[in-house]
Write an enzyme that holds these catalytic residues in place. Structure first.
Site, mmCIF file in Angstrom:
data_model
loop_
_atom_site.group_PDB
_atom_site.id
_atom_site.type_symbol
_atom_site.label_atom_id
_atom_site.label_comp_id
_atom_site.label_asym_id
_atom_site.label_seq_id
_atom_site.Cartn_x
_atom_site.Cartn_y
_atom_site.Cartn_z
ATOM 1 N N LYS A 11 0.824 -1.219 0.000
ATOM 2 C CA LYS A 11 0.000 0.000 0.000
ATOM 3 C C LYS A 11 0.859 1.271 0.000
ATOM 4 C CE LYS A 11 -3.967 -2.279 2.183
ATOM 5 N NZ LYS A 11 -5.025 -2.205 3.250
ATOM 6 N N TYR A 51 -12.360 -2.208 -3.886
ATOM 7 C CA TYR A 51 -12.863 -2.316 -2.514
ATOM 8 C C TYR A 51 -14.388 -2.179 -2.438
ATOM 9 C CZ TYR A 51 -8.312 -2.342 -0.103
ATOM 10 O OH TYR A 51 -7.071 -2.691 0.391
ATOM 11 N N PHE A 59 -15.347 3.605 7.025
ATOM 12 C CA PHE A 59 -13.950 3.823 6.643
ATOM 13 C C PHE A 59 -13.733 3.876 5.138
ATOM 14 C CE2 PHE A 59 -14.398 -0.823 7.234
ATOM 15 C CZ PHE A 59 -13.848 -1.307 6.058
ATOM 16 N N ARG A 87 -2.192 -14.411 4.705
ATOM 17 C CA ARG A 87 -2.878 -13.665 5.770
ATOM 18 C C ARG A 87 -2.131 -13.842 7.095
ATOM 19 N NH1 ARG A 87 -7.434 -10.314 4.244
ATOM 20 N NH2 ARG A 87 -8.102 -10.558 6.395
ATOM 21 N N THR A 93 -5.719 -7.124 10.519
ATOM 22 C CA THR A 93 -6.006 -5.841 9.880
ATOM 23 C C THR A 93 -5.544 -4.681 10.752
ATOM 24 O OG1 THR A 93 -7.989 -6.881 8.950
ATOM 25 C CG2 THR A 93 -7.861 -4.473 8.829
ATOM 26 N N ARG A 104 2.362 -6.512 8.904
ATOM 27 C CA ARG A 104 1.593 -5.362 9.393
ATOM 28 C C ARG A 104 2.109 -4.882 10.753
ATOM 29 N NH1 ARG A 104 -4.398 -7.293 7.251
ATOM 30 N NH2 ARG A 104 -4.461 -5.976 5.395
ATOM 31 N N ASN A 114 -2.163 0.104 6.716
ATOM 32 C CA ASN A 114 -1.612 -1.131 7.287
ATOM 33 C C ASN A 114 -0.679 -1.883 6.329
ATOM 34 O OD1 ASN A 114 -3.561 -2.053 5.586
ATOM 35 N ND2 ASN A 114 -4.768 -3.131 7.132
ATOM 36 N N GLU A 128 -9.270 -10.621 -7.946
ATOM 37 C CA GLU A 128 -8.322 -9.519 -7.765
ATOM 38 C C GLU A 128 -7.130 -9.650 -8.708
ATOM 39 O OE1 GLU A 128 -9.643 -8.887 -3.082
ATOM 40 O OE2 GLU A 128 -7.622 -9.596 -3.524
HETATM 41 N N1 UDP Z 1 -9.792 -0.401 7.053
HETATM 42 C C1 UDP Z 1 -9.872 0.819 7.702
HETATM 43 N N2 UDP Z 1 -10.608 0.899 8.854
HETATM 44 C C2 UDP Z 1 -11.259 -0.172 9.382
HETATM 45 C C3 UDP Z 1 -11.192 -1.403 8.711
HETATM 46 C C4 UDP Z 1 -10.437 -1.494 7.556
HETATM 47 O O1 UDP Z 1 -9.308 1.816 7.245
HETATM 48 O O2 UDP Z 1 -11.908 -0.038 10.423
HETATM 49 C C5 UDP Z 1 -8.997 -0.511 5.809
HETATM 50 C C6 UDP Z 1 -7.662 -1.230 6.014
HETATM 51 O O3 UDP Z 1 -6.700 -0.632 5.148
HETATM 52 C C7 UDP Z 1 -8.013 -2.639 5.550
HETATM 53 C C8 UDP Z 1 -8.963 -2.353 4.392
HETATM 54 O O4 UDP Z 1 -9.733 -1.244 4.844
HETATM 55 O O5 UDP Z 1 -6.860 -3.362 5.155
HETATM 56 C C9 UDP Z 1 -9.899 -3.488 4.032
HETATM 57 O O6 UDP Z 1 -10.575 -3.922 5.200
HETATM 58 P P1 UDP Z 1 -10.752 -5.459 5.521
HETATM 59 O O7 UDP Z 1 -11.712 -5.567 6.651
HETATM 60 O O8 UDP Z 1 -11.085 -6.190 4.259
HETATM 61 O O9 UDP Z 1 -9.311 -5.893 6.070
HETATM 62 P P2 UDP Z 1 -8.170 -6.793 5.408
HETATM 63 O O10 UDP Z 1 -8.849 -7.874 4.611
HETATM 64 O O11 UDP Z 1 -7.346 -5.875 4.536
HETATM 65 O O12 UDP Z 1 -7.387 -7.320 6.564
HETATM 66 MG MG MG Z 2 -10.313 -7.780 3.178
#
Ligand code: UDP
Ligand code: MG
Length: 141
Positions: A11, A51, A59, A87, A93, A104, A114, A128
């Site tokens: 990112k 997204y 968010f 993961r 996250t 992360r 992150n 994707e």
């Molecule tokens: N995100 C954020 N605030 C939140 C949750 C997610 O800014 O409360 C952002 C963060 O960059 C995250 C992305 O949105 O990686 C996608 O969210 P997801 O829940 O899919 O998490 P991931 O799959 O990336 O762990």
């Molecule tokens: Mg996700």
């Protein structure tokens, strides 16, 4: 022959601060094979489409602004059990909840910034990967 793969993004916060190399090193050390990779600056509509599952969440707008704030590195990673294992390598996250030693935990500066994306399922990985790479750009995935 193991053909399982996932899709990943380094990112903007990580690219901007020179963490691309260290993150790629951790991906390699984790045993993942990079089978496609490119640096790209996302347009707003590309980021919104990528997204779209998060559209309407609190968010979402901030996430989109962040994801278009600078170049990102997109890639396809091959590994046995690729989705789950990647993961695990990147951690939760929320970096505050990520395990020590995860990408992360080391490189995230906030929940939003992150450092990396990793697909959440093989179905998402397929969608994707196709979003960013044509067949001719991919090696063995
Ligand atoms: N995100 C954020 N605030 C939140 C949750 C997610 O800014 O409360 C952002 C963060 O960059 C995250 C992305 O949105 O990686 C996608 O969210 P997801 O829940 O899919 O998490 P991931 O799959 O990336 O762990
Ligand atoms: Mg996700």
């Amino acid at each position: 022959m193991n053909n399982d793969f996932t899709f990943a993004i380094i990112k903007p916060n990580a690219v901007r601060t020179g963490k691309t190399g260290p993150i790629l090193a951790m991906i390699n050390e984790g045993g993942f094979e990079i089978t496609a990779m490119r640096m790209v600056r996302l347009t707003k509509s590309q980021a919104e489409s990528f997204y779209s599952i998060h559209q309407g969440k609190s968010f979402f707008e901030g996430l989109i602004d962040f994801m278009i704030s600078g170049p990102v590195v997109v890639m396809i990673l091959r590994h046995e059990n690729a989705v789950a294992d990647f993961r695990k390598l990147i951690g939760a996250t929320d970096p505050g909840k990520a395990e020590p030693g995860t990408i992360r935990k080391i490189f995230a500066v906030s929940v939003q910034m992150n450092a990396v994306h990793g697909s959440d399922s093989s179905e998402s990985a397929q969608i994707e990967a196709n979003f960013f790479f044509s067949g001719i750009e991919r090696f063995n995935t």
